[in-house]
Design a protein around this motif. Structure first.
Motif, PDB file in Angstrom:
ATOM      1  N   GLY A 199      -2.608   3.851   3.369  1.00  0.00           N
ATOM      2  CA  GLY A 199      -3.569   3.129   2.534  1.00  0.00           C
ATOM      3  C   GLY A 199      -3.647   1.673   2.940  1.00  0.00           C
ATOM      4  N   VAL A 200      -4.500   0.928   2.239  1.00  0.00           N
ATOM      5  CA  VAL A 200      -4.669  -0.511   2.480  1.00  0.00           C
ATOM      6  C   VAL A 200      -4.775  -1.203   1.127  1.00  0.00           C
ATOM      7  N   VAL A 201      -4.053  -2.302   0.972  1.00  0.00           N
ATOM      8  CA  VAL A 201      -4.172  -3.135  -0.232  1.00  0.00           C
ATOM      9  C   VAL A 201      -4.923  -4.402   0.152  1.00  0.00           C
ATOM     10  N   SER A 202      -6.010  -4.675  -0.544  1.00  0.00           N
ATOM     11  CA  SER A 202      -6.799  -5.877  -0.254  1.00  0.00           C
ATOM     12  C   SER A 202      -6.845  -6.772  -1.487  1.00  0.00           C
ATOM     13  N   GLU A 203      -7.374  -7.968  -1.300  1.00  0.00           N
ATOM     14  CA  GLU A 203      -7.537  -8.876  -2.440  1.00  0.00           C
ATOM     15  C   GLU A 203      -8.400  -8.237  -3.514  1.00  0.00           C
TER      16      GLU A 203
ATOM     17  N   LEU B 126      -3.658  -5.739   3.643  1.00  0.00           N
ATOM     18  CA  LEU B 126      -2.441  -5.307   4.323  1.00  0.00           C
ATOM     19  C   LEU B 126      -2.371  -3.787   4.336  1.00  0.00           C
ATOM     20  N   PRO B 127      -2.025  -3.184   5.488  1.00  0.00           N
ATOM     21  CA  PRO B 127      -1.847  -1.732   5.516  1.00  0.00           C
ATOM     22  C   PRO B 127      -0.561  -1.338   4.798  1.00  0.00           C
ATOM     23  N   VAL B 128      -0.597  -0.157   4.212  1.00  0.00           N
ATOM     24  CA  VAL B 128       0.583   0.394   3.531  1.00  0.00           C
ATOM     25  C   VAL B 128       1.091   1.565   4.372  1.00  0.00           C
ATOM     26  N   LEU B 129       2.395   1.542   4.681  1.00  0.00           N
ATOM     27  CA  LEU B 129       2.974   2.535   5.570  1.00  0.00           C
ATOM     28  C   LEU B 129       4.017   3.389   4.865  1.00  0.00           C
ATOM     29  N   GLU B 130       4.248   4.561   5.461  1.00  0.00           N
ATOM     30  CA  GLU B 130       5.376   5.382   5.056  1.00  0.00           C
ATOM     31  C   GLU B 130       5.947   6.061   6.294  1.00  0.00           C
ATOM     32  N   GLY B 131       7.202   6.465   6.208  1.00  0.00           N
ATOM     33  CA  GLY B 131       7.823   7.165   7.330  1.00  0.00           C
ATOM     34  C   GLY B 131       7.797   6.345   8.601  1.00  0.00           C
ATOM     35  N   GLU B 132       7.387   6.975   9.714  1.00  0.00           N
ATOM     36  CA  GLU B 132       7.355   6.331  11.021  1.00  0.00           C
ATOM     37  C   GLU B 132       6.043   5.573  11.230  1.00  0.00           C
ATOM     38  N   HIS B 133       5.846   4.561  10.399  1.00  0.00           N
ATOM     39  CA  HIS B 133       4.674   3.686  10.517  1.00  0.00           C
ATOM     40  C   HIS B 133       3.352   4.440  10.351  1.00  0.00           C
TER      41      HIS B 133
ATOM     42  N   THR C  86       6.007  -4.793  -4.491  1.00  0.00           N
ATOM     43  CA  THR C  86       5.531  -5.190  -5.818  1.00  0.00           C
ATOM     44  C   THR C  86       4.285  -6.069  -5.725  1.00  0.00           C
ATOM     45  N   PHE C  87       3.595  -6.166  -6.843  1.00  0.00           N
ATOM     46  CA  PHE C  87       2.361  -6.960  -6.911  1.00  0.00           C
ATOM     47  C   PHE C  87       2.616  -8.381  -6.421  1.00  0.00           C
ATOM     48  N   LYS C  88       3.676  -8.999  -6.919  1.00  0.00           N
ATOM     49  CA  LYS C  88       3.955 -10.390  -6.566  1.00  0.00           C
ATOM     50  C   LYS C  88       4.306 -10.520  -5.087  1.00  0.00           C
ATOM     51  N   ASP C  89       5.060  -9.573  -4.564  1.00  0.00           N
ATOM     52  CA  ASP C  89       5.390  -9.605  -3.140  1.00  0.00           C
ATOM     53  C   ASP C  89       4.135  -9.469  -2.272  1.00  0.00           C
ATOM     54  N   ILE C  90       3.188  -8.644  -2.725  1.00  0.00           N
ATOM     55  CA  ILE C  90       1.934  -8.465  -1.976  1.00  0.00           C
ATOM     56  C   ILE C  90       1.172  -9.788  -1.909  1.00  0.00           C
TER      57      ILE C  90
END
Length: 240
Positions: free
Chosen positions: A51-55, A40-47, A24-28
């Motif tokens: 994507g990437v979430v930045s400020e 922070l990188p965004v992962l799915e499955g086996e790492h 969630t937004f707040k957790d990020i």
């Protein structure tokens, strides 16, 4: 022939904090604050990095809190307006992620960061699985390299191959990453090549290439023959 440039795997951070698509937004925001990172990188499955979430991806929510921009600005800010309504990492992330392989050179990483205007890159293997992360500060670690270590690499990998038989010994001095080369060589056409190769050595800040060619021979008197012997004027005879 020449030393292998340092690669990303040698400077990257291997312990990486990452997110799932559903974060969630707040957790990020909390995670960024806790780990003192701006992306922070965004992962799915086996790492697998998706994507990437930045400020920068989070700021539109605050920017457009009081309403959307005027109708002239809206067409240029459509993606930001979409992110302003996002509440999960999947909705906020920039995708696909800009990544780099662990075996890439530091120069390649620096070029990608500069061209993409990002401060860090997820490091992945050939399958796209997260291996670490490399930041701008990681790339600057090479400039902490010891001066004598740099000098030894230049002597071994460049001078020994480029100038195997110098006219006089070539000195390699390094102070605070600045390299100075002095000595005499047979072919001065190799000077710019030497400067370029030295500049490419990891940790080199600048190069002062003061190599010189053979000593100049004094010009001969143009009135004298090539063999250096004095000739007599036509018709002159030796006087006993």
């Amino acid at each position: 022939m020449y030393g292998t440039p340092h690669i990303v795997s040698e400077v990257m951070t291997r312990t990486v904090v990452a997110l799932g698509r559903g974060a969630t937004f707040k957790d990020i925001v909390k995670t960024m604050r806790q780990w003192k990172v701006s992306a922070l990188p965004v992962l799915e499955g086996e790492h697998l990095v998706v994507g990437v979430v930045s400020e920068a991806d989070l700021l539109p929510k605050e920017e457009f809190r009081d309403g959307a921009p005027d109708r002239y600005t809206q067409p240029r800010r459509l993606s930001d307006l979409v992110k302003a309504r996002g509440v999960t990492a999947e909705e906020l992330m920039t995708a696909p992620a800009i990544t780099i392989p662990a075996y890439a050179s530091l120069a390649q990483a620096a070029r990608i960061m500069a061209c993409s205007r990002v401060k860090r890159l997820p490091v992945v293997d050939d399958a796209g699985t997260l291996q670490g992360i490399v930041s701008r500060s990681d790339l600057l670690k090479v400039f902490l390299r010891d001066d004598e270590d740099i000098a030894e690499e230049i002597r071994r990998e460049i001078v020994a191959h480029l100038f195997p038989e110098p006219l006089e010994p070539i000195r390699v001095e390094v102070h605070d990453g600045v390299v100075k080369l002095t000595g005499r060589i047979a072919d001065t056409a190799l000077v710019p090549i030497a400067a370029r190769l030295v500049r490419a050595v990891e940790g080199v800040v600048d190069v002062d290439c003061a190599l010189s060619g053979p000593p100049r021979r004094p010009d001969l008197d143009p009135d004298l023959p090539d063999d250096g012997m004095t000739s007599q004027p036509s018709g002159a005879r030796d006087i006993a």
